[in-house]
Structure formats: structure tokens, C-alpha cells
Design an enzyme around this catalytic site. Sequence first.
Site, short mmCIF file in Angstrom:
data_model
loop_
_atom_site.label_atom_id
_atom_site.label_comp_id
_atom_site.label_asym_id
_atom_site.label_seq_id
_atom_site.Cartn_x
_atom_site.Cartn_y
_atom_site.Cartn_z
N LYS A 1 0.83 -1.21 0.00
CA LYS A 1 0.00 0.00 0.00
C LYS A 1 0.87 1.26 0.00
O LYS A 1 0.60 2.21 -0.73
CB LYS A 1 -0.94 -0.02 1.22
CG LYS A 1 -2.03 -1.06 1.08
CD LYS A 1 -2.78 -1.36 2.37
CE LYS A 1 -3.78 -2.50 2.13
NZ LYS A 1 -4.50 -2.92 3.35
N GLN B 1 -4.82 -1.50 9.66
CA GLN B 1 -4.62 -2.82 9.06
C GLN B 1 -5.15 -3.91 9.99
O GLN B 1 -4.77 -3.98 11.16
CB GLN B 1 -3.12 -3.02 8.76
CG GLN B 1 -2.80 -4.31 8.03
CD GLN B 1 -3.40 -4.37 6.62
OE1 GLN B 1 -3.32 -3.41 5.86
NE2 GLN B 1 -4.01 -5.49 6.29
N ASP C 1 -11.25 2.53 3.96
CA ASP C 1 -11.64 1.12 3.86
C ASP C 1 -13.15 0.98 3.70
O ASP C 1 -13.64 -0.11 3.37
CB ASP C 1 -11.20 0.35 5.11
CG ASP C 1 -9.90 -0.41 4.90
OD1 ASP C 1 -9.58 -0.71 3.73
OD2 ASP C 1 -9.23 -0.69 5.90
#
Length: 311
Positions: free
Chosen positions: A53, A97, A120
Site C-alpha cells: 500500500k 490494518q 476502507d
Amino acid sequence: MSARILDGSQIASDIRKEVTAEIGAMAAQGIRPGLAVVLVGHNPASEIYVRGKVKACAEVGIYSEQHAAPETSTTADLLSVVDELNQRDDIDGILVQLPLPDQVDAKKVLLTVDPAKDVDGFHPLNVGFLSTQRPGLVPCTPAGVMEILKRSHIPIAGQHAVVVGRSDIVGKPAAMLLLNANATVTVCHSKTRDLPAVCRQADILVAAIGRAGLITRDFVKPGATVIDVGMNKVSDPAEFQRLFAGDSKREETFRKKGSVLVGDVHPEVALVAGALTPVPGGVGPLTIAMLMYNTLKAAKMRRSSGLEVSG
Ligand code: NDP
């Protein structure tokens, strides 16, 4: 007949180019989108994802920073990290995460992320925006599934889409996106009766299960489009044989590495499906591309007036 292979890597690369161009235009106005990634502990898979990422951010021109927190972090520790990032004007996207260590209340941490920075798309406010078809941030993997379908010119409206899997991260939002695009949607899960028969009704079959090769050819209507979200590591030789007997390229990889990456769809499905995403190189590359897209979108939404997603 052999299925048309839907090249996720190419589609992801196209999206990244589009994002790069828009970020270039923003730079001329002195704006640079920023993404903060919070990584707790030393989960090797998470570390690999985060590295991917951060690298993708550099390639498209997004500022990124990594916040490494110790494995022993408490919920309160992480809430304070997220709170601080919520306040910062140079950070447009916050990504925590997953998975988080057991002692941490993951739902509470995710709920604390400012919905306007929730790249997200996991915050209940963004989930609500998705289900009421209002602008918001959409989870990256299901958003990537839609990009594959649209950019491959697969008709969606009026089609019967069957989604196998009902997780908050993939299955449910994928079903909602397909419904919003006017598909007739059926959602299946581990308690579904006669799964093959339900799947055989699908014009579009989305597999988001986490079981290597569960979707065999008897689940698939001839000519259907099959989107394989699954990413499973297979290291058992018998399981490998069930999936890839006679595939010399994969056999070599298996011999060298002792494992292969396999989707939820059995390779034999290529003989009946009309179109199919490969693993690797299908949905996977879209997930990071859509994260870049979401960070850009968050940056634009926070700066435009009349934000739907502000705080
Ligand atoms: P979850 O484990 O959260 O959800 C799995 C879903 O599949 C559940 O709804 C479960 O049903 C259902 N399921 C499990 N076994 C069966 C079965 N035998 N028959 C029918 N349904 C079943 O997984 P995720 O949604 O997070 O991920 C799904 C897959 O997608 C995984 O392989 C994951 O690695 C992959 N993935 C890939 C990404 C990418 O970038 N390509 C990103 C995210 C995930 P129930 O609810 O009843 O338990």
C-alpha cells in the site's frame, strides 16, 4: 469453450494511471492527498500488505505514513493514534490494518475513524451511505469487483448475481453494489441449502468464501461471468493435485515454494464460464488500486463544500 480471462492487473493499472493524473492536477493547486496506515504488531501478511500500500501511494503521488504500534497495544492506545490522525488536515485517509491483536476492541477502533477519512469503507456511516445509495467511501475489494465488471463491459442491470459469502468486508458490500447497479441479487453463506443449484442460476457469480477451489464446474451456468475474490494458500499436496493436476507451470511453483495461491474457484470452471477472473491477477490488484482511488476521493470530498461524509 474456454472462458475469457478478465485481466485485473491491467484494469488496476488503468485505474492507477487515472488516479495519478488527477493527483497531478491537484498538485498544481498545492494539494497532496495523504494516507496514514496503522499497523499493530508484526503479522507477516499484514506487513506485506502495508508495504504494498505504501509503495502504491508513492507511485501515484499520495503522501503516506506508517504508524507502527506494538503487539501489546491496548484499545485506548489505538484510539489515541486514530484520534490524532482524525485531527490532522494533511491526512485524508486512515487505514487500520486488520487483524488487530485479541486484546484490542477492533470494532471500537474502526468506529473511531472519521467517516470522511475511512478509506476502507468499514464505518457504519459509510455502510449506511452505500445501502441508501448516497456518496460515501466504498470498501476497496467489492468496489474493485464492480470496476472489473464495468470495464469488461459485462452487463449487470437485470442480471442475476449470486454472491457467495456475507462478510462485512467483501460479500455484503459486493451484494449491495450489485443491487445498486440493478442486478437481481442472491447472497449465499455456509448455511445455504444446495449451494451448487443456487449458484447455477447466476449470470454473475461472485465467490468470496475463503475455501480453495470450492466453486467447481457444476456450480456454474455455461457462459456465466465468475469473479473469484478468494485468496487461499494451498500447501497440502493432495489438495494441490485436486486443483492443479496436469498444470505443469503450477506444479513447478508448488515444487519450488511448497505452496500456491488459489482462489475459491476451481480452475476447471474456465471450461464452462463465459468470463473469469484469475488468481493471482484478478481481483487482488484492484484492492490496492481502489484504496488509491478512495484516498483521492476522500481528499476531494473533504475539500468540496456540502460534504456528505464530514464527521
Ligand atoms: P470471511 O471468512 O469473513 O467470510 C467468508 C464467507 O464465506 C462467510 O459469509 C461464510 O459463511 C461463507 N462460507 C464459508 N464457507 C462456506 C461454504 N462452505 N459454503 C458457502 N459459504 C461459505 O472471509 P472474507 O469475506 O474476508 O474473505 C473471503 C475470501 O476473499 C478469502 O479467501 C479472502 O482471503 C479473500 N479476500 C481477498 C481480497 C483481495 O484483495 N482479493 C480482499 C479480502 C478478502 P457464514 O457467514 O455463514 O460463516
